[in-house]
Design a protein around this motif. Structure first.
Motif, PDB file in Angstrom:
ATOM      1  N   PRO A   3      -3.310  -4.759  -4.261  1.00  0.00           N
ATOM      2  CA  PRO A   3      -2.600  -3.697  -2.510  1.00  0.00           C
ATOM      3  C   PRO A   3      -3.819  -4.479  -2.239  1.00  0.00           C
ATOM      4  N   PRO A   4      -4.031  -4.634  -0.706  1.00  0.00           N
ATOM      5  CA  PRO A   4      -2.796  -3.072  -0.218  1.00  0.00           C
ATOM      6  C   PRO A   4      -1.085  -4.330   0.461  1.00  0.00           C
ATOM      7  N   TYR A   5       0.047  -2.939   0.113  1.00  0.00           N
ATOM      8  CA  TYR A   5       0.992  -4.168   0.050  1.00  0.00           C
ATOM      9  C   TYR A   5       1.649  -2.898   0.750  1.00  0.00           C
ATOM     10  N   TYR A   6       3.079  -2.817   1.159  1.00  0.00           N
ATOM     11  CA  TYR A   6       4.109  -2.428   1.617  1.00  0.00           C
ATOM     12  C   TYR A   6       5.135  -1.974   1.250  1.00  0.00           C
ATOM     13  N   VAL A   7       5.352  -0.572   1.159  1.00  0.00           N
ATOM     14  CA  VAL A   7       6.715  -0.251   0.505  1.00  0.00           C
ATOM     15  C   VAL A   7       7.325   0.984   1.768  1.00  0.00           C
TER      16      VAL A   7
ATOM     17  N   ARG B 209       4.729  -7.477   1.165  1.00  0.00           N
ATOM     18  CA  ARG B 209       2.965  -8.062   0.818  1.00  0.00           C
ATOM     19  C   ARG B 209       2.126  -7.752   2.407  1.00  0.00           C
ATOM     20  N   ASP B 210       3.062  -7.536   3.084  1.00  0.00           N
ATOM     21  CA  ASP B 210       1.980  -7.150   5.067  1.00  0.00           C
ATOM     22  C   ASP B 210       3.646  -6.505   6.192  1.00  0.00           C
ATOM     23  N   ALA B 211       2.858  -6.001   6.946  1.00  0.00           N
ATOM     24  CA  ALA B 211       3.220  -5.672   8.109  1.00  0.00           C
ATOM     25  C   ALA B 211       4.391  -6.607   8.637  1.00  0.00           C
ATOM     26  N   ASP B 212       3.605  -7.944   8.853  1.00  0.00           N
ATOM     27  CA  ASP B 212       4.476  -8.824   9.484  1.00  0.00           C
ATOM     28  C   ASP B 212       5.461  -9.270   8.462  1.00  0.00           C
ATOM     29  N   ALA B 213       6.174  -9.175   7.227  1.00  0.00           N
ATOM     30  CA  ALA B 213       7.017  -9.490   6.532  1.00  0.00           C
ATOM     31  C   ALA B 213       8.136  -8.101   6.485  1.00  0.00           C
ATOM     32  N   LEU B 214       7.553  -6.739   6.557  1.00  0.00           N
ATOM     33  CA  LEU B 214       8.535  -6.299   6.929  1.00  0.00           C
ATOM     34  C   LEU B 214       8.778  -5.913   8.541  1.00  0.00           C
ATOM     35  N   THR B 215       8.048  -6.242   9.502  1.00  0.00           N
ATOM     36  CA  THR B 215       8.829  -6.326  10.935  1.00  0.00           C
ATOM     37  C   THR B 215       9.462  -7.675  10.834  1.00  0.00           C
ATOM     38  N   GLU B 216       9.707  -8.131   9.599  1.00  0.00           N
ATOM     39  CA  GLU B 216      10.558  -9.532  10.137  1.00  0.00           C
ATOM     40  C   GLU B 216      11.595  -9.346   9.396  1.00  0.00           C
ATOM     41  N   TRP B 217      11.744  -8.023   8.624  1.00  0.00           N
ATOM     42  CA  TRP B 217      13.056  -7.434   7.677  1.00  0.00           C
ATOM     43  C   TRP B 217      13.539  -6.293   8.634  1.00  0.00           C
TER      44      TRP B 217
ATOM     45  N   GLY C  88       7.214 -12.857   2.284  1.00  0.00           N
ATOM     46  CA  GLY C  88       6.074 -11.696   1.918  1.00  0.00           C
ATOM     47  C   GLY C  88       7.138 -10.419   1.285  1.00  0.00           C
ATOM     48  N   PHE C  89       8.678 -10.653   1.017  1.00  0.00           N
ATOM     49  CA  PHE C  89       9.460 -10.161   0.281  1.00  0.00           C
ATOM     50  C   PHE C  89       8.960  -9.785  -0.997  1.00  0.00           C
ATOM     51  N   LEU C  90       8.524  -9.393  -1.600  1.00  0.00           N
ATOM     52  CA  LEU C  90       7.846  -8.514  -3.010  1.00  0.00           C
ATOM     53  C   LEU C  90       9.153  -8.504  -4.209  1.00  0.00           C
ATOM     54  N   GLY C  91      10.095  -7.958  -3.990  1.00  0.00           N
ATOM     55  CA  GLY C  91      11.124  -7.286  -4.629  1.00  0.00           C
ATOM     56  C   GLY C  91      11.328  -5.971  -4.298  1.00  0.00           C
ATOM     57  N   MET C  92      12.642  -4.960  -5.158  1.00  0.00           N
ATOM     58  CA  MET C  92      13.066  -3.911  -4.248  1.00  0.00           C
ATOM     59  C   MET C  92      13.296  -3.083  -5.683  1.00  0.00           C
TER      60      MET C  92
ATOM     61  N   SER D 289      24.027  10.440   5.387  1.00  0.00           N
ATOM     62  CA  SER D 289      22.167  11.153   5.617  1.00  0.00           C
ATOM     63  C   SER D 289      21.511  10.252   5.085  1.00  0.00           C
ATOM     64  N   TYR D 290      20.266   9.755   5.534  1.00  0.00           N
ATOM     65  CA  TYR D 290      19.486   8.625   5.674  1.00  0.00           C
ATOM     66  C   TYR D 290      17.997   8.931   5.907  1.00  0.00           C
ATOM     67  N   THR D 291      17.345   8.949   4.627  1.00  0.00           N
ATOM     68  CA  THR D 291      15.666   9.057   5.524  1.00  0.00           C
ATOM     69  C   THR D 291      15.265   7.343   5.626  1.00  0.00           C
ATOM     70  N   LEU D 292      14.187   7.150   5.951  1.00  0.00           N
ATOM     71  CA  LEU D 292      13.407   6.039   6.180  1.00  0.00           C
ATOM     72  C   LEU D 292      12.149   6.291   5.847  1.00  0.00           C
ATOM     73  N   HIS D 293      10.948   6.044   5.458  1.00  0.00           N
ATOM     74  CA  HIS D 293       9.650   5.941   4.912  1.00  0.00           C
ATOM     75  C   HIS D 293       8.880   4.666   4.425  1.00  0.00           C
ATOM     76  N   VAL D 294       7.731   4.489   5.145  1.00  0.00           N
ATOM     77  CA  VAL D 294       7.085   3.298   5.391  1.00  0.00           C
ATOM     78  C   VAL D 294       5.473   3.514   5.024  1.00  0.00           C
ATOM     79  N   ALA D 295       5.237   3.250   3.980  1.00  0.00           N
ATOM     80  CA  ALA D 295       3.426   3.044   3.384  1.00  0.00           C
ATOM     81  C   ALA D 295       3.121   2.125   3.591  1.00  0.00           C
ATOM     82  N   LYS D 296       1.719   2.587   3.662  1.00  0.00           N
ATOM     83  CA  LYS D 296       1.166   1.435   2.924  1.00  0.00           C
ATOM     84  C   LYS D 296       0.263   1.382   1.887  1.00  0.00           C
TER      85      LYS D 296
END
Length: 119
Positions: A17-21, A72-80, A51-55, A100-107
């Motif tokens: 850490p840190p990284y994002y999900v 890996r970081d917020a920039d990678a998530l923003t790019e996606w 910065g994509f780590l896996g799924m 229906s769906y939900t999206l949760h983003v967390a550090k």
């Protein structure tokens, strides 16, 4: 996402850490025309994001699907998030594939794993 029956049965490794999900939880509609092809394309496309780590994926017998993407970081998530093909797939998902769906983003601040030794 897809059924992933051919995917290995192992979680994405614990990263330092840190990284994002991004946790995407879905209930899909009956009509899934074109979903598998689009899903496969998104899975290939996200791998090109620096910065994509896996799924990880899970699907309950009742139809609840969970996909967790690791970045890996917020920039990678923003790019996606801002990828044009991904945006188009999101719109089609809302129009056709998701009830229906939900999206949760967390550090992630803490991470560890365990693998039983063979033998």
């Amino acid at each position: 996402m897809s059924d992933h029956s051919e995917a290995p049965v192992a979680p994405v490794a614990a990263y330092e850490p840190p990284y994002y999900v991004a946790v995407f939880t879905t209930v899909r509609t009956q009509d899934q025309s074109g979903y598998s092809e689009t899903n496969a394309r998104m899975e290939d496309l996200v791998k090109d994001v620096p910065g994509f780590l896996g799924m990880d994926h899970a699907q309950t017998p009742g139809g609840l699907g969970i996909t967790v993407g690791y970045f890996r970081d917020a920039d990678a998530l923003t790019e996606w998030r801002s990828n044009a093909e991904h945006r188009a797939a999101q719109k089609r998902g809302q129009a056709e594939w998701y009830q229906s769906y939900t999206l949760h983003v967390a550090k992630v601040e803490r991470s560890h794993g365990f693998t039983r030794a063979a033998g």
